[in-house]
Design an enzyme around this catalytic site. Structure first.
Site, PDB file in Angstrom:
ATOM      1  N   HIS A 120      19.777  19.617  26.953  1.00 19.57           N
ATOM      2  CA  HIS A 120      18.774  20.462  27.637  1.00 19.57           C
ATOM      3  C   HIS A 120      19.440  21.611  28.398  1.00 19.57           C
ATOM      4  CE1 HIS A 120      15.034  18.542  26.633  1.00 19.57           C
ATOM      5  NE2 HIS A 120      15.517  17.365  26.942  1.00 19.57           N
ATOM      6  N   ASP A 176      20.486  13.753  29.209  1.00 17.12           N
ATOM      7  CA  ASP A 176      19.524  13.142  28.303  1.00 17.12           C
ATOM      8  C   ASP A 176      19.374  13.992  27.042  1.00 17.12           C
ATOM      9  OD1 ASP A 176      18.316  15.097  30.009  1.00 17.12           O
ATOM     10  OD2 ASP A 176      16.355  14.527  29.228  1.00 17.12           O
ATOM     11  N   GLU A 177      18.932  13.347  25.969  1.00 16.96           N
ATOM     12  CA  GLU A 177      18.555  14.025  24.726  1.00 16.96           C
ATOM     13  C   GLU A 177      19.601  15.052  24.293  1.00 16.96           C
ATOM     14  OE1 GLU A 177      14.566  15.350  25.694  1.00 16.96           O
ATOM     15  OE2 GLU A 177      13.714  13.449  25.020  1.00 16.96           O
ATOM     16  N   VAL A 178      20.823  14.570  24.143  1.00 14.21           N
ATOM     17  CA  VAL A 178      21.926  15.449  23.720  1.00 14.21           C
ATOM     18  C   VAL A 178      21.867  15.563  22.197  1.00 14.21           C
ATOM     19  CG1 VAL A 178      24.401  15.936  23.941  1.00 14.21           C
ATOM     20  CG2 VAL A 178      23.231  14.583  25.694  1.00 14.21           C
ATOM     21  N   ASP A 227      19.298   7.494  28.167  1.00 17.19           N
ATOM     22  CA  ASP A 227      18.997   7.356  26.733  1.00 17.19           C
ATOM     23  C   ASP A 227      20.223   7.463  25.834  1.00 17.19           C
ATOM     24  OD1 ASP A 227      18.503  10.615  25.795  1.00 17.19           O
ATOM     25  OD2 ASP A 227      18.261  10.091  27.895  1.00 17.19           O
TER      26      ASP A 227
END
Length: 507
Positions: A120, A176-178, A227
């Site tokens: 992000h 998160d959400e790499v 995550d």
């Protein structure tokens, strides 16, 4: 059951990417946060932070960043009724952030800043000058962890944020959400060498970021979304230094959590060496990328489920819970529910956490806090719209969301005179029976007048809470398309009614 909450820390997430509220609004809403049971706020500044020096390009290019005030006074209340103190400092200083921190302290709300340091990173990597630090050249979301310049960038961002938050006990470093990690050319070559793995690539960057925080700010503990850690084997986690450096935040915004799965995940994290864990729920911004109204029942179920998770494990396993309130799904997506729209949901969720349930007496407390007669009747008319800050915005957004588009559709797509005598075919050719103008035009004018008036009222209400860019974007996405459809119909009617040379052709 008051005081029975298993979460000693209850943080409200303020996501400032896209619709940052004016500081004057925060001065009104912070006391309500505290009264409802919050004792902290997690502030995700993104491009709203007043970065300086070589990081100055990260600032939002809009007028709304937390830098703009003139002549040392707040400008967000025309009537001078702002409860916030007058600003100190001049144009371009970080005084507004200092004011936010002062207001938080005044209301006994601990502030935890959030800086994205891995995934992000769109607000950073979208800039051409920093595009060479992307993991995958095409996509601006993930930082390339192989480059020393990437880590230097992250360290500089952290240092500037910490300079304005010197007393922060925690700093959230995102992670998160790499997405696309390991898919860049450098990563592909690195992963071909034994025993390198994507998990190791992830952990090494996390460790480097967290080590910087721990070394430079010994009294500050990094928090991290969990995550990217979930699928890493326990032995690999415990073999890294990450469990000694960070406190993971287990996030799940669903209405039906896998309680057994959560228990297993918590057990894995504890065995891996993490001393403290956090939970993260959602009070808004998690049910649709362009959601305009918050489904309260959904979010209440999410929090009741988290209470079950916390109740199924030893006391003090979870340090606290973050009630996330996402404003965009990512830097490039549209706005979802505005903060004032999500306040009733936040009230319900916080009070459920404080009391351990949502019984009738708790519901009555929430209605009293909000100044509404019934949570079920979320039809907030202009009168009796509630007394919480921003309740007028919620009332107007409800009208727009439930009735604007449907009323225009009813006229343009289901009215017998429009569909029968002024269809798209007729409109393109400017053909209409003159008597039909008398059936269609008054309806269209009446509808346009009604919605123009409400749009003006909503614009004024939004301007008191938000900066011009937010107001413009929300109206452009949710109001103006329907108004333009009505205006286009009226324009076509006017042109069809004008005297013109008869072509002699039939319709």
């Amino acid at each position: 059951m008051s005081g029975s909450s298993p979460f000693k820390m209850r943080l409200v997430h303020l996501d400032l990417k896209g619709a940052p509220p004016k500081v004057c609004y925060l001065s009104e809403i912070f006391p309500l946060f505290r009264a409802l049971g919050a004792n902290g706020v997690l502030i995700e500044y993104e491009d709203m932070f007043p970065y300086e020096g070589h990081l100055r390009l990260l600032r939002a290019k809009h007028a709304y960043r937390y830098l703009s005030y003139q002549a040392g006074r707040c400008l967000c209340r025309e009537n001078g009724m702002c409860k916030a103190a007058t600003w100190r400092g001049g144009k371009g200083s970080p005084s507004e952030i200092k004011e936010i921190l002062r207001l938080a302290t005044l209301n006994e709300l601990e502030v935890i800043p959030l800086v994205q340091t891995f995934g992000h990173m769109e607000f950073v990597l979208k800039h051409e000058a920093l595009a060479h630090l992307r993991e995958v050249a095409r996509f601006p979301n993930t930082l390339n962890p192989h480059k020393e310049e990437s880590l230097a960038l992250v360290r500089a961002m952290i240092d500037q944020v910490m300079e304005l938050h010197p007393r922060a006990r925690w700093l959230h470093v995102g992670c998160d959400e790499v997405y696309y990690l390991g898919e860049g050319e450098t990563s592909r070559q690195w992963l071909q060498q034994e025993p390198n793995s994507k998990a190791e690539l992830c952990l090494s960057h996390m460790e480097a970021v967290a080590s910087h925080v721990r070394t430079q700010y010994p009294t500050t503990t990094p928090l991290m979304w969990d995550d990217m850690l979930r699928d890493i084997p326990e032995d690999q986690l415990s073999g890294s230094r990450v469990p000694q450096l960070v406190e993971p935040v287990l996030w799940d915004y669903g209405a039906d959590l896998d309680l057994h799965g959560k228990a297993l995940l918590v057990e894995k994290y504890r065995k891996s060496g993490f001393s403290w864990l956090w939970a993260a729920s959602a009070f808004k911004g998690a049910t649709g990328v362009n959601q305009s109204l918050t489904p309260i029942e959904y979010h209440l179920r999410n929090h009741l489920q988290w209470l079950q998770v916390a109740g199924s494990m030893p006391a003090d396993t979870l340090q606290g819970i973050i009630l996330t309130g996402w404003q965009r799904y990512d830097h490039f997506s549209v706005l979802c529910e505005l903060l004032p729209v999500g306040i009733p949901s936040l009230a319900v969720c916080l009070q459920a956490l404080v009391h351990g349930d949502f019984a009738e007496n708790v519901k009555a407390r929430v209605e009293n806090f909000l100044g509404i007669s019934s949570l079920e009747e979320m039809d907030f008319r202009s009168e009796g719209a509630g007394s919480f800050p921003g309740s007028n915005i919620l009332a107007l957004v409800i009208q727009v969301s439930l009735h604007l588009c449907s009323s225009v559709d009813a006229l343009l797509e289901r009215d017998r005179y429009v569909t029968g005598w002024f269809s798209p075919y007729h409109r393109r050719r400017k053909l209409i029976h003159p008597v039909m103008i008398e059936h269609i035009q008054p309806q269209a004018l009446s509808l346009l007048a009604r919605w123009n008036a409400l749009a003006g009222e909503l614009e004024a209400a939004l301007q008191r809470v938000f900066y011009p860019d937010t107001v413009e974007e929300w109206l452009e996405e949710n109001v103006y398309p329907s108004l333009r459809r009505l205006q286009a119909l009226l324009q076509d009617l006017g042109e069809a009614a004008s005297p013109r040379q008869d072509s002699g052709q039939d319709p």
